[in-house]
Design a protein around this motif. Structure first.
Motif, mmCIF file in Angstrom:
data_model
loop_
_atom_site.group_PDB
_atom_site.id
_atom_site.type_symbol
_atom_site.label_atom_id
_atom_site.label_comp_id
_atom_site.label_asym_id
_atom_site.label_seq_id
_atom_site.Cartn_x
_atom_site.Cartn_y
_atom_site.Cartn_z
ATOM 1 N N GLU A 524 -6.123 28.830 16.291
ATOM 2 C CA GLU A 524 -6.326 27.423 16.629
ATOM 3 C C GLU A 524 -6.189 26.586 15.364
ATOM 4 O OE1 GLU A 524 -9.739 24.539 18.626
ATOM 5 O OE2 GLU A 524 -10.048 26.692 18.420
ATOM 6 N N CYS A 525 -5.347 25.575 15.446
ATOM 7 C CA CYS A 525 -5.065 24.718 14.296
ATOM 8 C C CYS A 525 -5.716 23.363 14.504
ATOM 9 C CB CYS A 525 -3.553 24.574 14.103
ATOM 10 S SG CYS A 525 -3.088 23.607 12.643
ATOM 11 N N PHE A 540 -2.151 12.251 19.603
ATOM 12 C CA PHE A 540 -3.605 12.400 19.547
ATOM 13 C C PHE A 540 -4.061 13.841 19.777
ATOM 14 C CE2 PHE A 540 -2.922 7.981 20.930
ATOM 15 C CZ PHE A 540 -3.585 7.312 19.913
ATOM 16 N N HIS A 541 -3.147 14.798 19.968
ATOM 17 C CA HIS A 541 -3.562 16.174 20.230
ATOM 18 C C HIS A 541 -3.203 17.059 19.040
ATOM 19 C CE1 HIS A 541 0.605 15.871 21.803
ATOM 20 N NE2 HIS A 541 0.744 17.099 21.292
ATOM 21 N N ASN A 542 -3.968 18.158 18.914
ATOM 22 C CA ASN A 542 -3.800 19.066 17.790
ATOM 23 C C ASN A 542 -2.619 19.992 18.010
ATOM 24 O OD1 ASN A 542 -6.087 17.947 16.678
ATOM 25 N ND2 ASN A 542 -7.445 19.578 17.369
ATOM 26 N N CYS A 543 -2.287 20.716 16.961
ATOM 27 C CA CYS A 543 -1.224 21.723 17.024
ATOM 28 C C CYS A 543 -1.616 22.794 18.035
ATOM 29 C CB CYS A 543 -1.021 22.336 15.639
ATOM 30 S SG CYS A 543 0.215 23.642 15.590
ATOM 31 N N HIS A 544 -0.658 23.249 18.824
ATOM 32 C CA HIS A 544 -0.946 24.177 19.906
ATOM 33 C C HIS A 544 0.170 25.202 19.999
ATOM 34 C CE1 HIS A 544 2.077 22.035 22.354
ATOM 35 N NE2 HIS A 544 1.609 20.950 21.747
ATOM 36 N N SER A 545 -0.133 26.295 20.708
ATOM 37 C CA SER A 545 0.839 27.376 20.869
ATOM 38 C C SER A 545 1.579 27.302 22.196
ATOM 39 C CB SER A 545 0.131 28.735 20.759
ATOM 40 O OG SER A 545 -0.895 28.840 21.738
ATOM 41 N N GLU A 546 1.206 26.424 23.104
ATOM 42 C CA GLU A 546 1.902 26.300 24.377
ATOM 43 C C GLU A 546 3.276 25.683 24.154
ATOM 44 O OE1 GLU A 546 -1.105 25.283 23.846
ATOM 45 O OE2 GLU A 546 -2.331 26.668 25.051
#
Length: 770
Positions: A524-525, A540-546
């Motif tokens: 989780e970043c 407004f959202h964080n780095c994600h793997s999806e």
């Protein structure tokens, strides 16, 4: 504070107390504090703890003095605006320091319980009422909370406390025996009497309970008290685990001494010594790998030194479970036993062992008298007696025993030529078959295999454990691989595969270092997403793997689907917005407008307009009402419009279909024209134009009935008598509503009044009747 035993100590109230006072020794203080909440004497804060109170961990220490070997240590705990005095006397070596440990807290707890119980400020956790000094109580031996005896009895019987026994309301410790009697804290006296100079609910005698310390045999030597017993003050000399060093320690202390010397004890192999540092428990088995040979010398194995040490016979350590095969003492035959310890037995055909013929019915000595030659070695044949063998065979049943019909012979008796009624292997069916055959039925086993999912399915199964030989094949927790173990119960083992590559988030700023278990998700970043987005709004959202980013929620202005109005505060990801108004766009037929609520796409979903046609009919003028038919004439259908008709006087009014109105008008016109034609025959003229116009056809008429004629006659009579039509002398148009019961009473009263008078003669002249 003086270090002598006879010295006194002042408490918060300013009164001096002797350090020899038993109450002072037992740690009785005057401060109020909440009872201990955790099991085993653990220090916790009560939920009513005020911010102004000091913590238990911050304890001001007084000066410590030492006189000879007897040490007096006096400390106190700050609790709110009061102090709980704690005192301790024990014997200690002069060279060692004194520290505040759990013993002081336990004595402080006992003193604190005494203070609250004496001042009647201790609350029962069940009823939340204070415990009086004369009330029967019960104390938990795990958390040392004090409760009313009746309260804890009710709690022990309630369903909320049941858990393989009953649970303490405070510490939830499960006990099997329910509280039944009121005893003192040490349990020696039942129904103790309260003495003003003693602790409430105490017997006033020495406690004598066994202390909680490990290997402590000294009973508690303070007066019967609430709370846990203090730690034993005695000092004993204890040896370390290996016994090479010793050290004085507090009696009952659970910690084990451990020196830094090598153990050196003889290991299980009785050849090597333990190389570990002083440790607890038995030494580890010898870890040296050695090669061992079986008893027959055919098979070898690599095991830890000391394995099967008791089974060593001088030549081997274990049995390989194969046929021995070593030459016997006769040097003509081999040993047929399974690999065994020790020497092989004598040859079973040795002349010294064989004393009878093969069937065992005739001794060899008798055969020698009959002229048979004497056996000199094991290879010589055993002479036969010539009789029938008659050895029992393995076939047959419990009632019938089959015997060997061959003549006396060596070796096995061979197959039986008879038949037997036997059961199959699983015992479900019985059949008569030749003894030389093995009978198996056709019944399939329906028992579950060891996995609990599959059935056995074997014919005539005799297995006790139905092991499943299929492969599990379920997906593992990683979601990438499948279980390759035999089908089993319960969950599969975690995936054993792992990666030795670094696992990073999408932006690469957060890294997980190897080894990484199979199926581990990217870390989780906390940084903002750096991917390319469809819109240019702030992210407004964080780095994600999806693979897909969350929808953009930036508030914008957008037109509705029908372009009626522009809506505000609409999230960016919403595309189709309805304003809730009617579409009202002109349809392709150019005659109607769309009646749907603001929508997306074309107005006509089915390809053509289905709204009713609004063109007037040529005969009646009502709308056509057929489905829209642009480019073609209106179909010839029956008009279903509703029209209002009335009679000539206007009293009767009805709503009928247009078709029925036209047919009734035609009948009316025919009757009127027939009456006019009779007048034409007399020479009169008539106008038939009103009967042929369309306007008159729409105005259909109803026929007046008898009531219409009555109203018309009354109207003419009123005009002749000059009666005002607006007046209502007989309340004909009255709006008063009477109930049915009142009307029935009026009728019965009117009937009773008529019964007193003779009936009036009937007037046959209808001309005077109104």
């Amino acid at each position: 504070m003086s270090s002598e035993k006879g010295s006194g100590v002042q408490d918060d109230s300013g009164h001096g107390r002797s350090s020899q006072d038993p109450a002072f020794k037992s740690g009785r203080g005057a401060g109020r504090h909440t009872p201990l909440q955790a099991r085993g004497g653990r220090r916790t804060h009560h939920q009513n703890h005020r911010p102004g109170q000091k913590n238990w961990d911050k304890i001001p220490e007084s000066k410590e003095t030492q006189t000879g070997e007897t040490v007096t240590l006096c400390k106190y705990l700050i609790c709110g605006d009061q102090r709980v005095v704690i005192s301790l006397y024990f014997t200690k070596c002069q060279d060692e320091s004194i520290s505040l440990d759990d013993t002081l807290f336990k004595q402080g707890l006992s003193a604190h319980h005494y203070s609250l119980l004496s001042e009647e400020k201790y609350e029962c956790m069940v009823c939340c009422d204070v415990i009086r000094v004369m009330a029967p109580v019960w104390s938990c031996q795990s958390c040392f909370h004090v409760f009313h005896l009746n309260c804890v009895k009710k709690w022990a019987r309630s369903p909320a406390s049941q858990a393989d026994g009953w649970r303490c309301p405070a510490c939830q410790n499960v006990a099997l025996k329910q509280p039944t009697s009121y005893t003192c804290f040490c349990g020696k006296v039942t129904n103790p009497e309260w003495q003003r100079s003693e602790i409430p609910h105490s017997c006033g005698d020495m406690c004598g309970k066994k202390r909680s310390g490990v290997d402590c045999n000294h009973p508690c030597n303070i007066l019967c008290h609430p709370g846990p017993c203090p730690q034993c003050p005695a000092f004993v000399t204890k040896s370390c685990i290996c016994g090479k060093t010793s050290q004085p320690m507090r009696c009952g202390q659970g910690a084990l001494l451990q020196c830094d010397k090598v153990c050196g004890a003889l290991l299980n192999c009785a050849e090597h010594t333990c190389a570990q540092v002083c440790h607890r428990g038995a030494c580890q088995p010898c870890q040296l790998q050695v090669q061992q040979v079986c008893y027959c010398g055919v098979t070898t194995r690599e095991v830890l030194c000391g394995t099967d040490k008791d089974g060593f016979d001088g030549s081997g350590h274990f049995s390989c479970q194969k046929i021995c095969g070593m030459m016997l003492n006769c040097e003509a035959h081999q040993c047929q036993q399974v690999c065994h310890r020790g020497r092989c037995p004598l040859c079973p055909r040795s002349p010294s062992l064989v004393k009878s013929c093969p069937c065992g019915q005739t001794p060899l000595a008798k055969l020698l008298e009959l002229g048979y030659s004497e056996r000199r070695s094991c290879s010589d044949p055993i002479p036969s007696c010539g009789k029938t063998c008659n050895k029992p065979l393995a076939c047959g049943s419990s009632d019938t025993i089959h015997l060997c019909k061959k003549l006396c012979h060596e070796g096995s008796c061979g197959p039986c030529s008879l038949t037997s009624t036997i059961r199959c292997r699983c015992g479900s069916k019985t059949k008569e078959v030749p003894c030389e055959l093995v009978f198996t039925c056709e019944r399939r086993c329906n028992k579950k295999r060891s996995c609990g999912r599959h059935k056995c399915g074997e014919l005539c199964c005799v297995n006790v454990e139905h092991k499943c030989l299929l492969i599990c094949g379920y997906k593992l927790n990683c979601g990438l691989h499948r279980c390759q173990e035999p089908c089993h119960r319960g969950n599969c083992e975690p995936c054993w595969q792992s990666s030795f590559d670094e696992l990073t988030c999408h932006c690469g700023l957060t890294v997980l270092y190897p080894p990484i278990a199979c199926g581990t998700k990217p870390p989780e970043c906390k940084n903002m997403c750096t991917r390319r987005h469809e819109c240019d709004h702030p992210v407004f959202h964080n780095c994600h793997s999806e693979e897909k980013c969350p929808p953009c929620t930036y508030l914008t202005q957008k037109w509705c689907m029908g372009k009626h109005e522009q809506r505000s505060n609409i999230p960016c990801h919403l595309q189709d917005i309805s304003c809730g108004l009617t579409c009202n766009k002109t349809l392709p037929c150019e005659m109607h407008r769309c009646r749907r609520i603001c929508h997306r796409g074309e107005c006509v979903a089915e390809g053509s307009c289905q709204q009713p046609c609004a063109l007037p009919r040529p005969d009646c003028g009502h709308p056509c009402s057929a489905p829209c038919h642009k480019g073609s004439s209106c179909p010839r259908t029956t008009c279903t419009a509703k029209v209002a008709v009335q009679c000539d006087c206007g009293r009767r009014k009805e709503t009928v279909n247009c078709t029925e109105a036209a047919s009734s008008y035609q009948r009316y016109a025919a009757i009127a024209m027939a009456s006019k034609l009779s007048d034409m025959q007399l020479g009169d003229s008539m106008d038939i134009g009103p009967f042929l116009t369309k306007k008159e056809m729409k105005q259909s008429r109803l026929e007046c009935d008898q009531e219409c004629a009555t109203l018309e006659r009354n109207r003419r009579l009123a005009e002749a008598l000059q009666i005002d039509s607006s007046s209502d002398p007989f309340n004909v148009r009255s709006t008063s509503v009477y109930s049915d019961s009142l009307k029935d009473d009026a009728r019965s009263a009117l009937y009773n009044s008529y019964s007193f008078f003779p009936p009036r003669p009937t007037n046959t002249d209808d001309s005077t009747t109104l």
